[in-house]
Design an enzyme around this catalytic site. Structure first.
Site, PDB file in Angstrom:
ATOM      1  N   GLY A 292      -0.570   5.067  -1.085  1.00 49.69           N
ATOM      2  CA  GLY A 292      -1.655   5.745  -0.373  1.00 49.69           C
ATOM      3  C   GLY A 292      -1.181   6.943   0.438  1.00 49.69           C
ATOM      4  O   GLY A 292      -0.031   7.378   0.310  1.00 49.69           O
ATOM      5  N   GLN A 293      -2.075   7.476   1.263  1.00 50.62           N
ATOM      6  CA  GLN A 293      -1.765   8.693   2.020  1.00 50.62           C
ATOM      7  C   GLN A 293      -0.514   8.502   2.875  1.00 50.62           C
ATOM      8  O   GLN A 293       0.401   9.330   2.848  1.00 50.62           O
ATOM      9  CB  GLN A 293      -2.950   9.079   2.921  1.00 50.62           C
TER      10      GLN A 293
ATOM     11  N   LYS B  66     -10.170  -3.262  12.745  1.00 57.47           N
ATOM     12  CA  LYS B  66      -8.990  -2.808  13.493  1.00 57.47           C
ATOM     13  C   LYS B  66      -8.831  -3.571  14.804  1.00 57.47           C
ATOM     14  O   LYS B  66      -7.725  -3.957  15.181  1.00 57.47           O
ATOM     15  CB  LYS B  66      -9.055  -1.293  13.743  1.00 57.47           C
TER      16      LYS B  66
ATOM     17  N   TYR C 280     -15.011  -0.709   9.881  1.00 58.31           N
ATOM     18  CA  TYR C 280     -13.593  -0.319   9.917  1.00 58.31           C
ATOM     19  C   TYR C 280     -13.014  -0.607  11.306  1.00 58.31           C
ATOM     20  O   TYR C 280     -11.949  -1.216  11.447  1.00 58.31           O
ATOM     21  CB  TYR C 280     -13.507   1.173   9.582  1.00 58.31           C
TER      22      TYR C 280
ATOM     23  N   ILE D 150      -4.897  11.640  10.189  1.00 61.46           N
ATOM     24  CA  ILE D 150      -3.561  12.090   9.780  1.00 61.46           C
ATOM     25  C   ILE D 150      -3.688  13.195   8.742  1.00 61.46           C
ATOM     26  O   ILE D 150      -4.359  13.032   7.720  1.00 61.46           O
ATOM     27  CB  ILE D 150      -2.722  10.919   9.247  1.00 61.46           C
TER      28      ILE D 150
ATOM     29  N   GLY E  99       0.832  -1.207   0.000  1.00 66.50           N
ATOM     30  CA  GLY E  99       0.000   0.000   0.000  1.00 66.50           C
ATOM     31  C   GLY E  99       0.861   1.249   0.000  1.00 66.50           C
ATOM     32  O   GLY E  99       0.544   2.237   0.673  1.00 66.50           O
TER      33      GLY E  99
HETATM   34  N1  SER Z   1      -8.520   8.518   9.345  1.00 66.42           N
HETATM   35  C1  SER Z   1      -9.303   7.340   9.592  1.00 66.42           C
HETATM   36  C2  SER Z   1     -10.695   7.501   9.143  1.00 66.42           C
HETATM   37  O1  SER Z   1     -11.226   8.574   9.307  1.00 66.42           O
HETATM   38  C3  SER Z   1      -9.291   6.999  11.051  1.00 66.42           C
HETATM   39  O2  SER Z   1      -8.304   6.096  11.324  1.00 66.42           O
HETATM   40  O3  SER Z   1     -11.271   6.568   8.669  1.00 66.42           O
END
Ligand code: SER
Length: 317
Positions: free
Chosen positions: A11-12, A146, A142, A172, A8
């Site tokens: 990506g960001q 995690k 999500y 981030i 990956g």
């Molecule tokens: N930046 C992520 C999101 O907003 C959080 O881990 O999904």
């Protein structure tokens, strides 16, 4: 010298982590795994690259064998709001890629870094000074991936001795590659609008506090944890880390100091608002501070100045 594989890497986080890792460990010692466009500018010229589908364990294993990889950074993920629209995909990418990495890491004795998130917490978690060890009952797919990832990673460490390490990243903020489909993305998008001289519509309400971090600190967190003395680590998967906590009004005010005419209005996205409301306001990251000397360098003001200056150059403004 480490031999690193980033999964990956376009990506960001990956697009910036690859540059930083190459500056530390050498260009040829960092192999950038890519899956789909868009690719960062100069991506294929900057150093070794390999096409890897994180859901194809053979591709990961072949790359690890070919390049003698000893450390994997697994950054494949579907962010929170996008995953809510396709939960099966969120699960498959989040957990499938991790299982593949764990099995390859076990077989070839690699260390493995995987980001967790503030999304690993839910509405029954204490919201303020959220402890390192506390209730984790997220209400998003999500978050479920995690928490599963944290538990699987700890399991592979205790059961098979795989050197798994992880941090719970907050939102981030960065200026090289846009995030996509995250609940915290507004804190990135607002800067692009301000620097371009456009108005901004904020998708979460005033008073919605979330943890945030500027990219240089996020890169330090990942690399410093992977370099940490294992004998000091009481925790592994995953460490709370944060650098600042703000709501949209605080961010707006910080940007307005530089762009007094900048205008922000609200157009609340119910999905993002519900996700944000289920997450903590501010994490307690004292375990990371004491076990591997975590110490972020950017607060809201310092990050704002650097974001604006960097984006002005990048956007020719
Ligand atoms: N930046 C992520 C999101 O907003 C959080 O881990 O999904």
């Amino acid at each position: 010298m480490k031999k690193i594989l980033i999964i990956g890497s376009t990506g960001q986080i990956g697009s910036e982590l690859s540059i930083r890792l190459r500056s530390i460990y050498g260009v040829d010692n960092v192999i950038c795994g890519y899956f789909a466009p868009p690719f960062p500018e100069g991506f294929f010229e900057a150093g070794p690259t390999v096409e890897i589908d994180a859901l194809n364990i053979n591709q990961i294993a072949d790359t690890v064998k070919k390049y003698n990889i000893d450390t994997i950074y697994n950054l494949a993920a579907i962010l929170s709001a996008t995953a809510e629209k396709n939960p099966k995909l969120g699960w498959d990418v989040g957990v499938g890629s991790l299982m593949n990495c764990l099995d390859v890491a076990k077989e070839y004795k690699c260390a493995l870094f995987t980001p967790s998130s503030i999304g690993a917490f839910g509405p029954s978690t204490p919201k303020d000074n959220t402890p390192q060890d506390t209730v984790q009952r997220p209400t998003t797919i999500y978050g479920i991936t995690k928490v599963t990832g944290e538990m699987l990673s700890d399991y592979y460490y205790t059961r098979f001795g795989v050197d798994t390490r992880s941090v719970r990243f907050p939102g981030i903020i960065s200026n090289m590659t846009l995030p996509g489909g995250g609940t915290t993305d507004y804190a990135v998008e607002i800067f692009y609008k301000a620097v371009k001289g456009e108005d901004f519509e904020c998708p979460v309400k005033a008073g919605t506090f979330m943890d945030m971090m500027y990219m240089p600190d996020a890169l330090d967190a990942a690399i410093d944890l992977m370099e940490a003395d294992p004998s000091r680590l009481i925790h592994r998967n995953s460490f709370n880390v944060t650098a600042m906590s703000f709501d949209p009004e605080m961010l707006y005010a910080a940007i307005k100091k530089h762009y007094p005419n900048f205008k922000m209005t609200y157009n609340v996205d119910p999905l993002k608002q519900a996700i944000a409301d289920s997450w903590p306001n501010k994490l307690d990251d004292s375990a990371a501070r004491s076990e591997w000397d975590w110490s972020p360098k950017y607060d809201l003001e310092k990050m704002t100045v650097d974001m604006i200056n960097t984006l002005k150059t990048r956007l020719n403004k």
